[in-house]
Design a protein around this motif. Structure first.
Motif, short mmCIF file in Angstrom:
data_model
loop_
_atom_site.label_atom_id
_atom_site.label_comp_id
_atom_site.label_asym_id
_atom_site.label_seq_id
_atom_site.Cartn_x
_atom_site.Cartn_y
_atom_site.Cartn_z
N ALA A 81 22.17 -32.01 14.55
CA ALA A 81 23.42 -31.87 15.30
C ALA A 81 24.59 -32.16 14.38
CB ALA A 81 23.43 -32.82 16.50
N VAL A 82 25.49 -31.21 14.25
CA VAL A 82 26.68 -31.38 13.43
C VAL A 82 27.79 -31.94 14.33
CG1 VAL A 82 28.36 -30.27 11.92
CG2 VAL A 82 25.97 -29.49 11.93
N VAL A 83 28.00 -33.25 14.22
CA VAL A 83 29.01 -33.95 15.03
C VAL A 83 30.30 -34.13 14.23
CG1 VAL A 83 29.46 -36.01 16.41
CG2 VAL A 83 27.11 -35.15 16.19
N GLY A 84 30.18 -34.37 12.93
CA GLY A 84 31.36 -34.55 12.10
C GLY A 84 32.22 -33.31 12.07
N TYR A 85 33.52 -33.54 11.93
CA TYR A 85 34.46 -32.42 11.88
C TYR A 85 34.64 -32.00 10.43
CZ TYR A 85 38.41 -29.47 13.15
OH TYR A 85 39.23 -28.40 13.35
N HIS A 86 34.19 -30.79 10.08
CA HIS A 86 34.23 -30.31 8.71
C HIS A 86 35.50 -29.51 8.47
CE1 HIS A 86 30.10 -31.37 7.37
NE2 HIS A 86 29.93 -31.47 8.69
N GLN A 87 36.31 -29.97 7.53
CA GLN A 87 37.56 -29.30 7.20
C GLN A 87 37.74 -29.34 5.69
OE1 GLN A 87 40.71 -31.57 9.14
NE2 GLN A 87 39.53 -33.43 8.93
N PHE A 143 47.85 -42.73 9.29
CA PHE A 143 47.10 -41.62 8.70
C PHE A 143 46.60 -41.98 7.31
CE2 PHE A 143 48.51 -39.21 12.26
CZ PHE A 143 47.68 -38.11 12.34
N ALA A 144 47.37 -42.74 6.56
CA ALA A 144 46.92 -43.17 5.24
C ALA A 144 45.71 -44.07 5.35
CB ALA A 144 48.06 -43.88 4.51
N ALA A 145 45.67 -44.90 6.38
CA ALA A 145 44.50 -45.76 6.59
C ALA A 145 43.27 -44.92 6.88
CB ALA A 145 44.76 -46.74 7.73
N LEU A 146 43.43 -43.85 7.68
CA LEU A 146 42.31 -42.94 7.93
C LEU A 146 41.85 -42.28 6.64
CD1 LEU A 146 40.42 -41.27 9.74
CD2 LEU A 146 42.35 -39.73 10.17
N ARG A 147 42.79 -41.90 5.81
CA ARG A 147 42.45 -41.26 4.54
C ARG A 147 41.74 -42.23 3.59
NH1 ARG A 147 47.61 -40.39 1.36
NH2 ARG A 147 47.29 -42.64 1.17
N ASP A 148 42.28 -43.44 3.46
CA ASP A 148 41.80 -44.37 2.44
C ASP A 148 40.66 -45.25 2.91
OD1 ASP A 148 43.86 -43.34 0.91
OD2 ASP A 148 45.25 -44.98 1.40
N LYS A 149 40.53 -45.43 4.22
CA LYS A 149 39.48 -46.26 4.80
C LYS A 149 39.37 -47.62 4.10
CE LYS A 149 36.75 -42.50 6.74
NZ LYS A 149 37.80 -41.48 6.53
N PRO A 150 40.37 -48.47 4.25
CA PRO A 150 40.29 -49.81 3.66
C PRO A 150 39.15 -50.60 4.29
CG PRO A 150 42.10 -49.67 5.22
CD PRO A 150 41.59 -48.27 5.05
N GLY A 156 45.25 -42.07 19.73
CA GLY A 156 44.36 -42.25 18.60
C GLY A 156 44.65 -41.28 17.48
N VAL A 157 44.36 -41.73 16.26
CA VAL A 157 44.49 -40.89 15.06
C VAL A 157 43.12 -40.29 14.78
CG1 VAL A 157 45.09 -40.86 12.62
CG2 VAL A 157 46.36 -42.33 14.19
N CYS A 158 43.01 -38.99 14.97
CA CYS A 158 41.72 -38.30 14.89
C CYS A 158 41.50 -37.71 13.50
CB CYS A 158 41.68 -37.19 15.94
SG CYS A 158 40.15 -36.24 15.93
N ALA A 159 40.25 -37.76 13.04
CA ALA A 159 39.92 -37.20 11.73
C ALA A 159 40.21 -35.70 11.66
CB ALA A 159 38.45 -37.46 11.41
N SER A 160 40.18 -35.02 12.81
CA SER A 160 40.47 -33.59 12.80
C SER A 160 41.93 -33.30 12.44
CB SER A 160 40.15 -32.97 14.16
OG SER A 160 41.06 -33.41 15.15
N GLU A 161 42.80 -34.33 12.53
CA GLU A 161 44.20 -34.15 12.22
C GLU A 161 44.55 -34.58 10.80
OE1 GLU A 161 46.20 -34.72 16.61
OE2 GLU A 161 45.58 -36.51 15.54
N LEU A 162 43.55 -35.07 10.07
CA LEU A 162 43.82 -35.55 8.72
C LEU A 162 44.24 -34.42 7.79
CD1 LEU A 162 43.92 -37.88 6.71
CD2 LEU A 162 41.47 -37.53 6.29
N GLU A 163 43.52 -33.32 7.82
CA GLU A 163 43.84 -32.19 6.95
C GLU A 163 45.25 -31.65 7.23
OE1 GLU A 163 42.76 -29.53 3.76
OE2 GLU A 163 41.86 -31.38 4.50
#
Length: 318
Positions: A227-233, A297-304, A35-42
């Motif tokens: 509860a802070v569930v989102g990954y803040h970066q 990763f671009a799809a995760l960034r752009d969220k089509p 899986g492509v995780c949001a924590s790896e986007l940055e």
């Protein structure tokens, strides 16, 4: 074998590398999906420091291809989800046998044990209680998982907020008692109207954004839980701490680094998934081969439109 190596900003290179040799307490997994995780986007956006490289990928499921000499309880051919910290975007990965859980009989690209563990542990740490009024901010992949797991705890209201129409439609289909389009409605007003003016007993922030974090304090009742569930970066976040102190919020950091906690969450999540109590059927929306990992990763960034979760697939392993 092939493995994706991050060389620069938004720039993976797929290279050939030796197949790992498992140690005595390890198994070799033929990766089926990562899986492509949001924590790896940055890290993907910024790239590694000059002259360095990184091997991302930690949401792995696949088939055991080889077992170490000391391994018991796993055999070649077993389907597993695994906890790894890197090198998951590869055809093979070696991992301690103790870090594997049964993946069940369903499609391996839906057996994403590691992110499911994050959601399981978040809901347990947030302590959703019978009859609670619960708000989930964010109807993406993690928000959808958290919503389903929170529903198993028996809340009175389960309100889901997002800015995307398709995400809200999905949240409604997953059983939200009310969805809120934050571009059209004021979330705190909606929550108060549903809770006799009190506010939510519990708000789960699942986006990793400043706006959602701010909204938590506006929707939660005095002495309620956030509860802070989102990954803040990326950029630093701010909260009105004086107000949050006055409101006596119980703050939960729903991120975990203890391996035992992670593994229990994986086992619980896969049990629920195998039993049909936790559905990922609509949540893996975008699949890419390893050669197109930058597109993932671009799809995760752009969220089509319709985006929920991107994965890298290795169909020959399934």
């Amino acid at each position: 074998m092939r493995i994706a190596v991050l060389r620069g900003p938004e720039a993976f290179e797929v290279v050939e590398a030796p197949v790992p040799v498992p140690r005595p307490d390890e198994v070799l997994i033929r990766v089926a999906v990562s899986g492509v995780c949001a924590s790896e986007l940055e890290p993907w956006l910024t790239g590694p420091p000059a002259g360095e490289e990184r091997h991302l990928g930690h949401e792995v499921s696949g088939v055991v291809a080889e077992v170490g000499a000391d391994v018991t309880g796993l055999a070649v051919g077993d389907r597993v989800g695994a906890w790894v910290t890197e090198r998951g975007f590869a055809e093979y990965v070696a991992v301690r046998a103790a870090y594997c859980v049964p993946a069940g009989a369903g499609p391996l690209d839906l057996a994403l044990a590691e992110p499911v563990a994050c959601a399981v542990n978040a809901v347990e740490a947030a302590d959703v209680r019978l009859g609670d009024d619960v708000v989930v901010i964010g109807a993406g992949f993690m928000g959808n998982l958290v919503q389903q797991l929170a529903a198993l705890r028996g809340p009175r209201q389960l309100v889901v907020a997002d800015a995307r129409a398709d995400a809200l439609e999905r949240a409604a289909a997953l059983g939200a008692t009310r969805v809120v389009d934050v571009t059209r409605e004021h979330l705190p007003d909606v929550v108060r109207s549903l809770t006799d003016g009190r506010g939510a007993d519990l708000t789960l922030e699942c986006t990793g954004t400043q706006a959602a974090l701010t909204a938590c304090g506006e929707t939660t009742r005095m002495s309620g839980r956030i509860a802070v569930v989102g990954y803040h970066q990326g950029a630093e976040r701010t909260i009105p701490l004086a107000f949050w102190n006055w409101m006596a919020f119980d703050l939960v950091n729903a991120h975990f680094r203890d391996v035992g906690v992670i593994m229990r969450g994986m086992a619980v999540g896969m049990r629920l998934h195998a039993a049909g109590r936790l559905s990922l059927d609509r949540l893996v929306s975008h699949r890419f081969p390893l050669a197109e990992i930058d597109r993932a990763f671009a799809a995760l960034r752009d969220k089509p439109a319709g985006f929920v979760k991107a994965v890298i697939t290795f169909p020959e392993a399934g």
